[in-house]
Design a protein around this motif. Structure first.
Motif, PDB file in Angstrom:
ATOM      1  N   ILE A 102     -73.469  12.496  12.071  1.00 30.83           N
ATOM      2  CA  ILE A 102     -72.778  12.151  10.827  1.00 30.83           C
ATOM      3  C   ILE A 102     -72.716  13.366   9.898  1.00 30.83           C
ATOM      4  CG2 ILE A 102     -72.782  10.634   8.809  1.00 30.83           C
ATOM      5  CD1 ILE A 102     -74.202   8.556  10.477  1.00 30.83           C
ATOM      6  N   ALA A 103     -73.780  14.162   9.870  1.00 34.98           N
ATOM      7  CA  ALA A 103     -73.782  15.361   9.031  1.00 34.98           C
ATOM      8  C   ALA A 103     -72.687  16.327   9.467  1.00 34.98           C
ATOM      9  CB  ALA A 103     -75.147  16.040   9.098  1.00 34.98           C
ATOM     10  N   ASP A 104     -72.519  16.480  10.767  1.00 38.70           N
ATOM     11  CA  ASP A 104     -71.468  17.369  11.280  1.00 38.70           C
ATOM     12  C   ASP A 104     -70.082  16.796  11.000  1.00 38.70           C
ATOM     13  OD1 ASP A 104     -73.347  19.158  12.212  1.00 38.70           O
ATOM     14  OD2 ASP A 104     -73.421  18.285  14.222  1.00 38.70           O
ATOM     15  N   PHE A 105     -69.951  15.490  11.140  1.00 42.49           N
ATOM     16  CA  PHE A 105     -68.653  14.853  10.892  1.00 42.49           C
ATOM     17  C   PHE A 105     -68.252  14.972   9.422  1.00 42.49           C
ATOM     18  CE2 PHE A 105     -66.604  10.980   9.260  1.00 42.49           C
ATOM     19  CZ  PHE A 105     -65.379  11.058   9.914  1.00 42.49           C
ATOM     20  N   SER A 106     -69.196  14.714   8.532  1.00 40.05           N
ATOM     21  CA  SER A 106     -68.904  14.691   7.096  1.00 40.05           C
ATOM     22  C   SER A 106     -69.053  16.048   6.419  1.00 40.05           C
ATOM     23  CB  SER A 106     -69.830  13.693   6.403  1.00 40.05           C
ATOM     24  OG  SER A 106     -71.184  14.096   6.544  1.00 40.05           O
ATOM     25  N   GLN A 107     -69.688  16.997   7.135  1.00 38.99           N
ATOM     26  CA  GLN A 107     -70.018  18.301   6.557  1.00 38.99           C
ATOM     27  C   GLN A 107     -70.827  18.108   5.271  1.00 38.99           C
ATOM     28  OE1 GLN A 107     -66.576  20.849   6.211  1.00 38.99           O
ATOM     29  NE2 GLN A 107     -66.358  21.031   8.421  1.00 38.99           N
ATOM     30  N   ALA A 108     -71.849  17.280   5.386  1.00 37.60           N
ATOM     31  CA  ALA A 108     -72.670  16.927   4.231  1.00 37.60           C
ATOM     32  C   ALA A 108     -74.129  16.806   4.643  1.00 37.60           C
ATOM     33  CB  ALA A 108     -72.173  15.617   3.621  1.00 37.60           C
ATOM     34  N   VAL A 109     -74.949  16.231   3.765  1.00 35.48           N
ATOM     35  CA  VAL A 109     -76.364  15.998   4.034  1.00 35.48           C
ATOM     36  C   VAL A 109     -76.574  14.526   4.370  1.00 35.48           C
ATOM     37  CG1 VAL A 109     -78.689  15.977   3.050  1.00 35.48           C
ATOM     38  CG2 VAL A 109     -77.137  17.855   2.522  1.00 35.48           C
ATOM     39  N   VAL A 110     -77.306  14.274   5.433  1.00 33.78           N
ATOM     40  CA  VAL A 110     -77.687  12.911   5.810  1.00 33.78           C
ATOM     41  C   VAL A 110     -79.207  12.860   5.817  1.00 33.78           C
ATOM     42  CG1 VAL A 110     -77.578  11.111   7.573  1.00 33.78           C
ATOM     43  CG2 VAL A 110     -75.600  12.590   7.165  1.00 33.78           C
ATOM     44  N   ALA A 111     -79.772  11.887   5.122  1.00 33.42           N
ATOM     45  CA  ALA A 111     -81.224  11.843   4.982  1.00 33.42           C
ATOM     46  C   ALA A 111     -81.762  10.440   5.162  1.00 33.42           C
ATOM     47  CB  ALA A 111     -81.637  12.381   3.615  1.00 33.42           C
ATOM     48  N   LEU A 112     -83.008  10.387   5.625  1.00 36.85           N
ATOM     49  CA  LEU A 112     -83.755   9.147   5.781  1.00 36.85           C
ATOM     50  C   LEU A 112     -84.901   9.192   4.795  1.00 36.85           C
ATOM     51  CD1 LEU A 112     -84.118   6.575   7.627  1.00 36.85           C
ATOM     52  CD2 LEU A 112     -85.677   7.978   9.009  1.00 36.85           C
ATOM     53  N   GLY A 113     -85.073   8.125   4.008  1.00 34.58           N
ATOM     54  CA  GLY A 113     -86.099   8.156   2.974  1.00 34.58           C
ATOM     55  C   GLY A 113     -86.885   6.873   2.851  1.00 34.58           C
ATOM     56  N   ILE A 114     -88.072   6.989   2.263  1.00 33.05           N
ATOM     57  CA  ILE A 114     -88.932   5.852   1.967  1.00 33.05           C
ATOM     58  C   ILE A 114     -89.292   5.897   0.486  1.00 33.05           C
ATOM     59  CG2 ILE A 114     -89.890   5.750   4.293  1.00 33.05           C
ATOM     60  CD1 ILE A 114     -92.399   7.117   3.212  1.00 33.05           C
ATOM     61  N   ARG A 115     -89.720   4.760  -0.030  1.00 30.66           N
ATOM     62  CA  ARG A 115     -90.051   4.680  -1.454  1.00 30.66           C
ATOM     63  C   ARG A 115     -91.472   5.142  -1.734  1.00 30.66           C
ATOM     64  NH1 ARG A 115     -92.303  -0.420  -4.400  1.00 30.66           N
ATOM     65  NH2 ARG A 115     -92.577   0.421  -6.486  1.00 30.66           N
ATOM     66  N   LYS A 129     -74.434  23.005   8.971  1.00 29.01           N
ATOM     67  CA  LYS A 129     -74.746  24.378   8.582  1.00 29.01           C
ATOM     68  C   LYS A 129     -73.538  25.138   8.053  1.00 29.01           C
ATOM     69  CE  LYS A 129     -78.540  24.716  11.894  1.00 29.01           C
ATOM     70  NZ  LYS A 129     -79.083  25.424  13.085  1.00 29.01           N
ATOM     71  N   ALA A 130     -72.336  24.722   8.444  1.00 23.79           N
ATOM     72  CA  ALA A 130     -71.147  25.461   8.035  1.00 23.79           C
ATOM     73  C   ALA A 130     -70.625  25.040   6.672  1.00 23.79           C
ATOM     74  CB  ALA A 130     -70.044  25.277   9.068  1.00 23.79           C
ATOM     75  N   ALA A 131     -71.197  24.010   6.096  1.00 21.95           N
ATOM     76  CA  ALA A 131     -70.654  23.467   4.855  1.00 21.95           C
ATOM     77  C   ALA A 131     -71.566  23.752   3.672  1.00 21.95           C
ATOM     78  CB  ALA A 131     -70.447  21.958   4.989  1.00 21.95           C
ATOM     79  N   LEU A 132     -70.984  23.698   2.485  1.00 22.50           N
ATOM     80  CA  LEU A 132     -71.736  23.823   1.246  1.00 22.50           C
ATOM     81  C   LEU A 132     -72.371  22.481   0.941  1.00 22.50           C
ATOM     82  CD1 LEU A 132     -72.512  25.466  -1.268  1.00 22.50           C
ATOM     83  CD2 LEU A 132     -70.408  24.622  -2.347  1.00 22.50           C
ATOM     84  N   THR A 133     -73.706  22.405   1.034  1.00 23.46           N
ATOM     85  CA  THR A 133     -74.381  21.119   0.861  1.00 23.46           C
ATOM     86  C   THR A 133     -75.522  21.243  -0.140  1.00 23.46           C
ATOM     87  OG1 THR A 133     -75.821  21.634   2.743  1.00 23.46           O
ATOM     88  CG2 THR A 133     -73.834  20.346   3.194  1.00 23.46           C
ATOM     89  N   LEU A 134     -76.105  20.119  -0.464  1.00 27.36           N
ATOM     90  CA  LEU A 134     -77.218  20.080  -1.405  1.00 27.36           C
ATOM     91  C   LEU A 134     -78.452  20.737  -0.804  1.00 27.36           C
ATOM     92  CD1 LEU A 134     -76.839  16.363  -2.532  1.00 27.36           C
ATOM     93  CD2 LEU A 134     -76.033  18.382  -3.752  1.00 27.36           C
ATOM     94  N   SER A 135     -79.226  21.411  -1.652  1.00 32.44           N
ATOM     95  CA  SER A 135     -80.434  22.096  -1.189  1.00 32.44           C
ATOM     96  C   SER A 135     -81.615  21.136  -1.225  1.00 32.44           C
ATOM     97  CB  SER A 135     -80.715  23.322  -2.063  1.00 32.44           C
ATOM     98  OG  SER A 135     -80.838  22.932  -3.418  1.00 32.44           O
ATOM     99  N   LEU A 136     -81.536  20.095  -0.404  1.00 36.21           N
ATOM    100  CA  LEU A 136     -82.603  19.108  -0.315  1.00 36.21           C
ATOM    101  C   LEU A 136     -83.186  19.138   1.086  1.00 36.21           C
ATOM    102  CD1 LEU A 136     -80.790  16.152  -2.112  1.00 36.21           C
ATOM    103  CD2 LEU A 136     -82.556  17.625  -3.083  1.00 36.21           C
ATOM    104  N   ASP A 137     -84.480  18.891   1.194  1.00 40.67           N
ATOM    105  CA  ASP A 137     -85.133  18.940   2.492  1.00 40.67           C
ATOM    106  C   ASP A 137     -86.187  17.858   2.572  1.00 40.67           C
ATOM    107  OD1 ASP A 137     -85.766  19.848   5.046  1.00 40.67           O
ATOM    108  OD2 ASP A 137     -85.687  21.952   4.442  1.00 40.67           O
ATOM    109  N   VAL A 138     -86.898  17.807   3.707  1.00 39.10           N
ATOM    110  CA  VAL A 138     -87.983  16.845   3.862  1.00 39.10           C
ATOM    111  C   VAL A 138     -88.992  17.046   2.731  1.00 39.10           C
ATOM    112  CG1 VAL A 138     -89.919  16.158   5.321  1.00 39.10           C
ATOM    113  CG2 VAL A 138     -87.707  16.695   6.362  1.00 39.10           C
ATOM    114  N   GLY A 139     -89.371  15.967   2.087  1.00 36.30           N
ATOM    115  CA  GLY A 139     -90.275  16.041   0.955  1.00 36.30           C
ATOM    116  C   GLY A 139     -89.581  15.989  -0.386  1.00 36.30           C
ATOM    117  N   SER A 140     -88.248  16.158  -0.403  1.00 36.44           N
ATOM    118  CA  SER A 140     -87.515  16.060  -1.669  1.00 36.44           C
ATOM    119  C   SER A 140     -87.624  14.641  -2.209  1.00 36.44           C
ATOM    120  CB  SER A 140     -86.048  16.430  -1.470  1.00 36.44           C
ATOM    121  OG  SER A 140     -85.904  17.793  -1.131  1.00 36.44           O
TER     122      SER A 140
END
Length: 293
Positions: A102-115, A129-140
């Motif tokens: 989905i990330a490659d299709f949308s050229q965006a960030v896809v994330a899984l999160g818990i509360r 990797k080829a797109a301009l996306t948010l600088s968020l990572d695991v732990g954000s």
């Protein structure tokens, strides 16, 4: 955010432990160092109490005192806890290739999160990797009230947990509460009708996102998966029409795999595999016996 007060007769609730954990949760994404004053303000506890708690946590390795600035940073013991938790969630490995598609299709960030409290912590992140996306990572950590993933989590939670989240949101910011309540109620209705929640410029003016909340059971926490990024590349119609069904497909496949061990522990070999293994051992033993004759 302070821990919800417990009745005095609740002898199973250890207030000192709860306060110590509150100190640790004061550290958010981007907080490298915090002093006693900052910790006391965030915990809403007396500075003297926070000072004792912080010193205890430092001795145990959960905090580290930096003499030069007279502040604390998180210690290695907290990292060990987080790493142990992440390594014990096999769902991350199962979801990652589907999220990457989905990330490659949308050229965006896809994330899984818990509360965690009034935030959503990312436990898995995939990006194009080829797109301009948010600088968020695991732990954000993202706010639960204004983001698509936070609202989706609330929509997918139990009635009891949802009431507790709403109570905490109101206590945290009374002035913003009416706005948050309206937005969350609308998001719950959207999740019911469309199967997703959205946030178009509500978290950040130039960021759009959609998300779906879900629960797999088996001891796993409630979760939500999202897709988000710059609004100029992720218009509303694209997210709802193209990305939403793909996120829903990921959850369906995860639900189909819910019977597997998604907690990270190794599954026991099946009966067929055990039989095959015994057959191989038996054949090897026979060949060894023939060579000895």
């Amino acid at each position: 955010m302070r821990v919800r007060p417990r009745p005095k007769q609740d002898r199973h609730f250890v207030t000192a432990l709860a306060r110590g954990l509150e100190v640790l949760t004061c550290f958010r994404s981007g907080d490298a160092l915090l002093g006693n004053g900052e910790l006391a303000e965030r915990c809403q506890l007396p500075k003297s109490t926070v000072s004792r708690l912080a010193q205890t946590l430092a001795r145990l390795g959960y905090l580290r005192y930096v003499d030069d600035v007279a502040k604390y940073r998180l210690g290695g013991s907290t990292l060990a806890l987080g790493s142990a938790m992440l390594s014990g969630m096999g769902i991350r490995q199962l979801a990652r290739p589907m999220m990457q598609e989905i990330a490659d299709f949308s050229q965006a960030v896809v994330a899984l999160g818990i509360r965690v409290g009034l935030g959503i912590i990312y436990i898995e992140v995939c990006r194009n990797k080829a797109a301009l996306t948010l600088s968020l990572d695991v732990g954000s950590r993202l706010p639960i009230a204004t983001t698509a993933i936070g609202r989706a989590y609330i929509a997918g939670s139990s009635d009891e947990e949802r009431e507790e989240i709403m109570r905490q949101l109101r206590a945290a910011d009374e002035a913003a509460w009416p706005r948050h309540r309206r937005a969350i109620e609308a998001a719950i209705e959207q999740h019911r009708k469309l199967g997703c929640c959205s946030s178009f410029g509500e978290w950040q003016p130039d960021v759009n996102g959609v998300a779906i909340g879900f629960r797999l059971g088996g001891g796993l926490p409630g979760m939500a998966v999202n897709c988000g990024g710059p609004s100029f590349s992720l218009p509303r119609a694209f997210l709802l029409g193209e990305v939403r069904p793909r996120l829903a497909s990921v959850i369906r496949r995860l639900e189909e795999s819910a019977g597997q061990d998604l907690t990270g522990a190794r599954a026991r070999p099946s009966a067929a595999k055990n039989t095959e293994r015994r057959t191989r051992i038996s054949a090897s033993a026979k060949r060894a016996a023939l060579r000895e004759r």
